[in-house]
Design a protein around this motif. Structure first.
Motif, short mmCIF file in Angstrom:
data_model
loop_
_atom_site.label_atom_id
_atom_site.label_comp_id
_atom_site.label_asym_id
_atom_site.label_seq_id
_atom_site.Cartn_x
_atom_site.Cartn_y
_atom_site.Cartn_z
N THR A 158 -3.69 -1.59 -3.03
CA THR A 158 -3.08 -1.96 -1.75
C THR A 158 -4.11 -2.13 -0.64
O THR A 158 -3.74 -2.36 0.51
CB THR A 158 -2.06 -0.90 -1.33
OG1 THR A 158 -2.72 0.37 -1.24
CG2 THR A 158 -0.92 -0.82 -2.33
N GLY A 159 -5.40 -2.01 -0.99
CA GLY A 159 -6.43 -2.17 0.01
C GLY A 159 -6.41 -1.11 1.09
O GLY A 159 -6.83 -1.34 2.23
N TYR A 160 -5.92 0.07 0.74
CA TYR A 160 -5.87 1.22 1.66
C TYR A 160 -5.07 0.91 2.93
O TYR A 160 -5.34 1.44 4.00
CB TYR A 160 -7.28 1.70 2.01
CG TYR A 160 -8.03 2.22 0.81
CD1 TYR A 160 -7.99 3.56 0.47
CD2 TYR A 160 -8.77 1.36 0.00
CE1 TYR A 160 -8.67 4.05 -0.65
CE2 TYR A 160 -9.46 1.83 -1.13
CZ TYR A 160 -9.39 3.17 -1.44
OH TYR A 160 -10.05 3.65 -2.55
N GLN A 161 -4.08 0.04 2.81
CA GLN A 161 -3.22 -0.29 3.95
C GLN A 161 -2.15 0.78 4.12
O GLN A 161 -1.82 1.51 3.19
CB GLN A 161 -2.57 -1.65 3.74
CG GLN A 161 -3.56 -2.78 3.62
CD GLN A 161 -2.87 -4.12 3.48
OE1 GLN A 161 -2.30 -4.63 4.44
NE2 GLN A 161 -2.93 -4.70 2.29
N ASP A 162 -1.59 0.82 5.33
CA ASP A 162 -0.52 1.78 5.61
C ASP A 162 0.70 1.46 4.75
O ASP A 162 1.07 0.30 4.55
CB ASP A 162 -0.11 1.73 7.08
CG ASP A 162 -1.12 2.44 7.96
OD1 ASP A 162 -1.91 3.24 7.41
OD2 ASP A 162 -1.11 2.19 9.18
N MET A 163 1.33 2.52 4.25
CA MET A 163 2.54 2.37 3.45
C MET A 163 3.78 2.58 4.31
O MET A 163 3.74 3.28 5.32
CB MET A 163 2.56 3.41 2.32
CG MET A 163 1.27 3.50 1.52
SD MET A 163 0.95 1.99 0.60
CE MET A 163 -0.57 2.46 -0.24
N LEU A 164 4.88 1.99 3.90
CA LEU A 164 6.15 2.25 4.56
C LEU A 164 6.73 3.60 4.13
O LEU A 164 7.49 4.23 4.87
CB LEU A 164 7.16 1.15 4.23
CG LEU A 164 6.87 -0.22 4.86
CD1 LEU A 164 7.76 -1.28 4.24
CD2 LEU A 164 7.08 -0.17 6.37
N TYR A 165 6.34 4.01 2.93
CA TYR A 165 6.82 5.29 2.39
C TYR A 165 5.79 5.78 1.39
O TYR A 165 5.21 4.99 0.65
CB TYR A 165 8.17 5.09 1.69
CG TYR A 165 8.66 6.30 0.91
CD1 TYR A 165 9.45 7.28 1.51
CD2 TYR A 165 8.34 6.46 -0.44
CE1 TYR A 165 9.91 8.37 0.79
CE2 TYR A 165 8.79 7.55 -1.17
CZ TYR A 165 9.57 8.51 -0.54
OH TYR A 165 10.02 9.59 -1.25
N GLU A 166 5.55 7.08 1.37
CA GLU A 166 4.68 7.65 0.34
C GLU A 166 5.06 9.10 0.08
O GLU A 166 5.49 9.82 0.99
CB GLU A 166 3.21 7.53 0.71
CG GLU A 166 2.81 8.04 2.07
CD GLU A 166 1.35 7.70 2.40
OE1 GLU A 166 0.57 7.47 1.46
OE2 GLU A 166 1.01 7.67 3.59
N GLU B 119 4.87 -3.69 1.45
CA GLU B 119 5.34 -5.07 1.42
C GLU B 119 4.68 -5.80 0.25
O GLU B 119 3.48 -5.65 0.00
CB GLU B 119 4.99 -5.78 2.73
CG GLU B 119 5.74 -5.22 3.94
CD GLU B 119 5.29 -5.89 5.23
OE1 GLU B 119 5.06 -7.11 5.22
OE2 GLU B 119 5.15 -5.18 6.24
N ARG B 120 5.47 -6.58 -0.46
CA ARG B 120 4.96 -7.28 -1.65
C ARG B 120 3.76 -8.17 -1.33
O ARG B 120 2.80 -8.26 -2.09
CB ARG B 120 6.06 -8.12 -2.28
CG ARG B 120 5.66 -8.82 -3.57
CD ARG B 120 6.79 -9.68 -4.10
NE ARG B 120 7.92 -8.88 -4.54
CZ ARG B 120 8.05 -8.37 -5.77
NH1 ARG B 120 7.11 -8.59 -6.67
NH2 ARG B 120 9.11 -7.66 -6.08
N ASN B 121 3.80 -8.84 -0.16
CA ASN B 121 2.72 -9.77 0.16
C ASN B 121 1.40 -9.08 0.51
O ASN B 121 0.38 -9.74 0.71
CB ASN B 121 3.14 -10.72 1.29
CG ASN B 121 3.49 -9.99 2.58
OD1 ASN B 121 3.20 -8.81 2.75
ND2 ASN B 121 4.15 -10.69 3.50
N LYS B 122 1.40 -7.74 0.59
CA LYS B 122 0.17 -7.00 0.84
C LYS B 122 -0.42 -6.43 -0.45
O LYS B 122 -1.41 -5.70 -0.41
CB LYS B 122 0.43 -5.85 1.83
CG LYS B 122 0.77 -6.32 3.24
CD LYS B 122 0.97 -5.15 4.18
CE LYS B 122 1.27 -5.63 5.59
NZ LYS B 122 1.48 -4.49 6.53
#
Length: 296
Positions: A234-242, A254-257
């Motif tokens: 995920t390129g260390y991007q922020d998640m909506l949930y973890e 998000e799928r596009n990320k």
């Protein structure tokens, strides 16, 4: 044709802003699900569309006209809600007769057949019905009116599972027989997904998502596996949930990320989320949901 156009509309009650700079444009001839948490502004927005309330600011156009105190809009648009009332001195059959004098496309025989199917006598009085019976009558009334725009605000409140299933089918059959714009406000997206072409998600008085059901179903993915693999994917991007346990890590993004090329080289499990889950997550206030409450 854009049947409904809202431009920066606001509605405030004292210090509470129920609708906040809401803008949208809706084409005719679709069934749309209006989704949002309690207090998000769904009911207020529907009342503004129906002309029952006047916006504090902004502009609404229904069929190109301002709906507030507008007879043309009122005769071509109906709002069904569980707080609606009817004259207490008229029985249900008489209410149907009264409706036939106002709604040009009124389907009296259909209304009577649906009421008989629901086992509600025509000589009953609305204010004496149970909550479930009143909701059933209200929905039948709304469908039989065959208005160009039909707004249903939590129409299944109080109905048991059997009659809810039947009424969902009635909505679909009526839409097929007489296509029109139907907006269904509901907390139970899973129950109505099979009816919908589009979803509108409202949060904090604003439309934060307006997309086709197919697009919403493809919007987010759940990743389950080793934490470092998922972070790299995920390129260390922020998640909506973890959420992390002793044996696995779960994240939603998000799928596009997502780097799907890298994903094929890992043991990470990738699952699409349902529209219901997407709407819930997009309005979550924390990344771990209820689990965050119990963290020490």
């Amino acid at each position: 044709m854009r049947e409904i156009v809202c431009s920066q509309i606001e509605k405030s009650y004292r210090n509470n802003r129920a609708v906040n700079k809401l803008s949208c444009s809706i084409e005719g001839g679709k069934i749309i699900g209006l989704i949002g948490r309690n207090g998000a502004g769904k009911s207020t927005w529907l009342k503004l569309l129906a002309g029952h309330l006047k916006p504090s600011d902004g502009e609404i156009r229904i069929f190109g006209e301002n709906p507030f105190n507008n007879l043309k809009v009122a005769s071509n648009l109906i709002l069904i809600e569980d707080t609606m009332t009817f004259p207490s001195f008229l029985n249900l059959g008489e209410l149907f007769k009264m409706a036939s004098e106002f709604y040009l496309n009124w389907q009296g025989e259909l209304a009577k057949r649906l009421l008989a199917y629901a086992d509600i006598p025509l000589n009953s009085y609305h204010h004496l019905l149970s909550k479930g019976q009143a909701s059933t009558f209200n929905l039948i009334y709304g469908l039989a009116a065959r208005c160009a725009i039909t707004l249903l605000d939590e129409p299944m409140n109080g109905m048991d599972e059997g009659i809810r299933s039947d009424m969902y089918r009635a909505i679909l059959k009526e839409y097929i027989a007489y296509p029109r714009t139907i907006i269904i406000s509901s907390h139970y997206l899973q129950e109505i997904e099979h009816l919908l072409e589009e979803i509108m998600l409202i949060d904090g008085g604003e439309i934060v998502l307006h997309s086709s059901l197919e697009e919403v179903n493809q919007m987010l993915v759940r990743l389950t596996g080793e934490v470092n693999a998922i972070k790299e994917m995920t390129g260390y991007q922020d998640m909506l949930y973890e959420r992390q346990s002793a044996i696995s890590y779960e994240a939603i993004i998000e799928r596009n990320k997502l780097d799907l090329t890298y994903a094929e080289q890992t043991n990470v499990l990738i699952q699409s989320l349902s529209a219901s889950e997407v709407c819930r997550l997009l309005t979550n206030k924390s990344k771990g949901g209820i689990d965050d409450v119990f963290k020490s």
